[in-house]
Design a protein around this motif. Sequence first.
Motif, PDB file in Angstrom:
ATOM      1  N   ALA A   1      -2.909   0.214  -4.155  1.00 61.68           N
ATOM      2  CA  ALA A   1      -2.559  -1.138  -3.722  1.00 61.68           C
ATOM      3  C   ALA A   1      -2.011  -1.951  -4.887  1.00 61.68           C
ATOM      4  O   ALA A   1      -2.505  -1.856  -6.014  1.00 61.68           O
ATOM      5  N   SER A   2      -0.991  -2.722  -4.594  1.00 65.91           N
ATOM      6  CA  SER A   2      -0.464  -3.632  -5.601  1.00 65.91           C
ATOM      7  C   SER A   2      -1.113  -4.993  -5.424  1.00 65.91           C
ATOM      8  O   SER A   2      -1.716  -5.276  -4.389  1.00 65.91           O
TER       9      SER A   2
ATOM     10  N   LEU B   1       0.827  -1.195   0.000  1.00 63.21           N
ATOM     11  CA  LEU B   1       0.000   0.000   0.000  1.00 63.21           C
ATOM     12  C   LEU B   1       0.869   1.256   0.000  1.00 63.21           C
ATOM     13  O   LEU B   1       1.834   1.345   0.779  1.00 63.21           O
ATOM     14  N   VAL B   2       0.512   2.216  -0.830  1.00 66.30           N
ATOM     15  CA  VAL B   2       1.243   3.472  -0.911  1.00 66.30           C
ATOM     16  C   VAL B   2       0.258   4.624  -0.855  1.00 66.30           C
ATOM     17  O   VAL B   2      -0.595   4.776  -1.749  1.00 66.30           O
ATOM     18  N   GLU B   3       0.375   5.430   0.202  1.00 59.07           N
ATOM     19  CA  GLU B   3      -0.508   6.581   0.361  1.00 59.07           C
ATOM     20  C   GLU B   3       0.070   7.814  -0.338  1.00 59.07           C
ATOM     21  O   GLU B   3       1.281   7.943  -0.496  1.00 59.07           O
ATOM     22  N   SER B   4      -0.817   8.713  -0.698  1.00 58.44           N
ATOM     23  CA  SER B   4      -0.413   9.992  -1.269  1.00 58.44           C
ATOM     24  C   SER B   4      -1.525  11.006  -1.029  1.00 58.44           C
ATOM     25  O   SER B   4      -2.641  10.637  -0.659  1.00 58.44           O
ATOM     26  N   GLY B   5      -1.193  12.276  -1.227  1.00 55.13           N
ATOM     27  CA  GLY B   5      -2.208  13.315  -1.147  1.00 55.13           C
ATOM     28  C   GLY B   5      -2.158  14.169   0.107  1.00 55.13           C
ATOM     29  O   GLY B   5      -2.934  15.115   0.234  1.00 55.13           O
ATOM     30  N   GLY B   6      -1.286  13.829   1.038  1.00 54.82           N
ATOM     31  CA  GLY B   6      -1.184  14.635   2.246  1.00 54.82           C
ATOM     32  C   GLY B   6      -0.576  15.996   1.960  1.00 54.82           C
ATOM     33  O   GLY B   6      -0.062  16.256   0.873  1.00 54.82           O
ATOM     34  N   GLY B   7      -0.650  16.865   2.954  1.00 57.33           N
ATOM     35  CA  GLY B   7      -0.078  18.189   2.786  1.00 57.33           C
ATOM     36  C   GLY B   7      -0.487  19.133   3.892  1.00 57.33           C
ATOM     37  O   GLY B   7      -1.073  18.720   4.899  1.00 57.33           O
ATOM     38  N   LEU B   8      -0.170  20.404   3.690  1.00 60.91           N
ATOM     39  CA  LEU B   8      -0.501  21.462   4.643  1.00 60.91           C
ATOM     40  C   LEU B   8      -1.680  22.262   4.102  1.00 60.91           C
ATOM     41  O   LEU B   8      -1.621  22.784   2.981  1.00 60.91           O
ATOM     42  N   VAL B   9      -2.739  22.335   4.883  1.00 61.68           N
ATOM     43  CA  VAL B   9      -3.932  23.076   4.488  1.00 61.68           C
ATOM     44  C   VAL B   9      -4.397  23.926   5.662  1.00 61.68           C
ATOM     45  O   VAL B   9      -3.919  23.759   6.791  1.00 61.68           O
ATOM     46  N   GLN B  10      -5.338  24.814   5.390  1.00 61.21           N
ATOM     47  CA  GLN B  10      -5.915  25.641   6.440  1.00 61.21           C
ATOM     48  C   GLN B  10      -7.210  25.034   6.954  1.00 61.21           C
ATOM     49  O   GLN B  10      -7.869  24.252   6.237  1.00 61.21           O
ATOM     50  N   ALA B  11      -7.580  25.406   8.147  1.00 60.53           N
ATOM     51  CA  ALA B  11      -8.843  24.944   8.716  1.00 60.53           C
ATOM     52  C   ALA B  11      -9.992  25.298   7.769  1.00 60.53           C
ATOM     53  O   ALA B  11     -10.046  26.420   7.231  1.00 60.53           O
ATOM     54  N   GLY B  12     -10.894  24.326   7.577  1.00 56.70           N
ATOM     55  CA  GLY B  12     -12.020  24.522   6.682  1.00 56.70           C
ATOM     56  C   GLY B  12     -11.780  24.036   5.266  1.00 56.70           C
ATOM     57  O   GLY B  12     -12.729  23.890   4.486  1.00 56.70           O
ATOM     58  N   ASP B  13     -10.535  23.784   4.928  1.00 54.36           N
ATOM     59  CA  ASP B  13     -10.194  23.299   3.592  1.00 54.36           C
ATOM     60  C   ASP B  13     -10.532  21.820   3.439  1.00 54.36           C
ATOM     61  O   ASP B  13     -10.893  21.133   4.410  1.00 54.36           O
ATOM     62  N   SER B  14     -10.386  21.351   2.208  1.00 52.49           N
ATOM     63  CA  SER B  14     -10.593  19.938   1.895  1.00 52.49           C
ATOM     64  C   SER B  14      -9.306  19.333   1.348  1.00 52.49           C
ATOM     65  O   SER B  14      -8.443  20.045   0.813  1.00 52.49           O
ATOM     66  N   LEU B  15      -9.209  18.020   1.480  1.00 56.75           N
ATOM     67  CA  LEU B  15      -8.044  17.296   0.987  1.00 56.75           C
ATOM     68  C   LEU B  15      -8.503  15.881   0.667  1.00 56.75           C
ATOM     69  O   LEU B  15      -9.384  15.341   1.359  1.00 56.75           O
TER      70      LEU B  15
END
Length: 123
Positions: free
Chosen positions: A24-25, A4-18
Amino acid sequence: QVQLVESGGGLVQAGDSLRLSCAASGRTFTSYAMAWFRQAPGKEREFVAAISPSGGSTDYGDSVKGRFTISRDNAKNTVYLQMNSLKPEDTAVYYCAGRTLWLSALDYEYNNWGQGTQVTVSS
Protein backbone atom coordinates in the motif's frame (compact mmCIF):
# COMPACT_ATOMS: atom_id res chain seq x y z
CA GLN A 1 -6.92 6.97 -0.20
CA VAL A 2 -4.30 4.31 -0.60
CA GLN A 3 -3.09 2.62 -3.74
CA LEU A 4 -2.81 -1.14 -3.54
CA VAL A 5 -0.64 -3.50 -5.56
CA GLU A 6 -0.94 -7.26 -5.18
CA SER A 7 1.76 -9.78 -5.97
CA GLY A 8 2.60 -13.42 -5.37
CA GLY A 9 0.00 -15.18 -7.47
CA GLY A 10 0.83 -18.08 -9.71
CA LEU A 11 0.18 -21.67 -10.74
CA VAL A 12 0.51 -24.31 -8.03
CA GLN A 13 -0.64 -27.86 -7.42
CA ALA A 14 -3.31 -28.96 -5.00
CA GLY A 15 -1.89 -29.16 -1.48
CA ASP A 16 0.76 -26.53 -2.11
CA SER A 17 1.15 -23.21 -0.33
CA LEU A 18 1.36 -19.68 -1.67
CA ARG A 19 1.74 -16.27 -0.06
CA LEU A 20 0.15 -13.19 -1.53
CA SER A 21 1.33 -9.70 -0.72
CA CYS A 22 -0.41 -6.36 -1.04
CA ALA A 23 1.73 -3.25 -0.88
CA ALA A 24 0.00 0.00 0.00
CA SER A 25 1.12 3.51 -0.75
CA GLY A 26 0.43 6.47 1.48
CA ARG A 27 1.11 7.36 5.08
CA THR A 28 -2.30 6.41 6.46
CA PHE A 29 -2.00 2.64 6.09
CA THR A 30 -2.27 2.16 9.83
CA SER A 31 -5.77 3.65 9.68
CA TYR A 32 -6.99 1.07 7.21
CA ALA A 33 -8.61 -2.26 7.74
CA MET A 34 -7.48 -4.55 4.95
CA ALA A 35 -9.09 -7.52 3.28
CA TRP A 36 -8.70 -10.11 0.58
CA PHE A 37 -11.50 -11.04 -1.77
CA ARG A 38 -11.48 -13.40 -4.70
CA GLN A 39 -13.47 -13.93 -7.84
CA ALA A 40 -13.55 -17.04 -9.96
CA PRO A 41 -14.81 -16.99 -13.57
CA GLY A 42 -18.58 -16.86 -13.69
CA LYS A 43 -18.89 -16.45 -9.93
CA GLU A 44 -19.55 -13.55 -7.61
CA ARG A 45 -16.76 -11.94 -5.64
CA GLU A 46 -16.17 -13.82 -2.39
CA PHE A 47 -14.85 -12.64 0.94
CA VAL A 48 -11.63 -14.40 1.94
CA ALA A 49 -10.15 -12.64 4.96
CA ALA A 50 -9.90 -9.28 6.71
CA ILE A 51 -7.66 -7.72 9.33
CA SER A 52 -8.10 -4.69 11.55
CA PRO A 53 -5.80 -1.65 11.32
CA SER A 54 -3.72 -2.79 14.27
CA GLY A 55 -3.72 -6.44 13.20
CA GLY A 56 -5.36 -7.46 16.44
CA SER A 57 -8.57 -8.72 14.88
CA THR A 58 -9.11 -10.97 11.90
CA ASP A 59 -12.03 -12.58 10.11
CA TYR A 60 -12.18 -15.37 7.54
CA GLY A 61 -14.58 -16.75 5.02
CA ASP A 62 -15.89 -20.20 5.86
CA SER A 63 -14.25 -21.81 2.84
CA VAL A 64 -10.73 -20.80 3.90
CA LYS A 65 -10.86 -21.05 7.70
CA GLY A 66 -8.00 -23.13 9.03
CA ARG A 67 -6.09 -22.96 5.74
CA PHE A 68 -5.49 -19.26 5.08
CA THR A 69 -3.94 -16.67 7.37
CA ILE A 70 -4.07 -12.91 6.93
CA SER A 71 -1.42 -10.72 8.50
CA ARG A 72 0.04 -7.26 8.11
CA ASP A 73 3.29 -5.42 8.64
CA ASN A 74 2.45 -1.78 9.25
CA ALA A 75 6.10 -0.79 9.12
CA LYS A 76 6.20 -2.06 5.54
CA ASN A 77 2.68 -0.94 4.55
CA THR A 78 1.98 -4.50 3.47
CA VAL A 79 -0.72 -7.07 4.09
CA TYR A 80 -0.22 -10.76 3.42
CA LEU A 81 -2.35 -13.80 2.74
CA GLN A 82 -0.70 -17.10 3.53
CA MET A 83 -2.57 -19.85 1.73
CA ASN A 84 -1.93 -23.46 2.72
CA SER A 85 -3.45 -26.73 1.56
CA LEU A 86 -4.64 -25.12 -1.62
CA LYS A 87 -7.50 -26.71 -3.52
CA PRO A 88 -8.57 -26.37 -7.16
CA GLU A 89 -11.64 -24.48 -5.95
CA ASP A 90 -9.31 -21.77 -4.62
CA THR A 91 -8.55 -20.82 -8.20
CA ALA A 92 -9.53 -17.19 -8.70
CA VAL A 93 -8.29 -13.66 -9.08
CA TYR A 94 -7.42 -12.42 -5.61
CA TYR A 95 -7.99 -8.77 -4.78
CA CYS A 96 -6.64 -6.69 -1.94
CA ALA A 97 -8.98 -4.06 -0.53
CA GLY A 98 -8.81 -1.38 2.14
CA ARG A 99 -11.19 0.79 4.12
CA THR A 100 -10.75 3.14 7.02
CA LEU A 101 -11.50 2.04 10.58
CA TRP A 102 -12.96 -1.37 11.29
CA LEU A 103 -12.78 -4.53 9.22
CA SER A 104 -15.70 -5.84 7.20
CA ALA A 105 -16.58 -8.90 5.14
CA LEU A 106 -18.70 -6.85 2.76
CA ASP A 107 -16.99 -5.86 -0.47
CA TYR A 108 -19.13 -2.75 -1.01
CA GLU A 109 -17.76 -1.27 2.21
CA TYR A 110 -14.26 -1.12 0.74
CA ASN A 111 -13.33 1.85 -1.42
CA ASN A 112 -9.71 1.02 -2.22
CA TRP A 113 -8.91 -1.92 -4.48
CA GLY A 114 -5.88 -3.42 -6.12
CA GLN A 115 -5.76 -4.76 -9.65
CA GLY A 116 -5.81 -8.39 -8.59
CA THR A 117 -3.44 -11.33 -8.90
CA GLN A 118 -4.30 -14.69 -10.44
CA VAL A 119 -4.03 -17.85 -8.38
CA THR A 120 -4.49 -21.13 -10.22
CA VAL A 121 -4.50 -24.46 -8.40
CA SER A 122 -4.21 -27.58 -10.52
CA SER A 123 -5.51 -30.96 -9.37
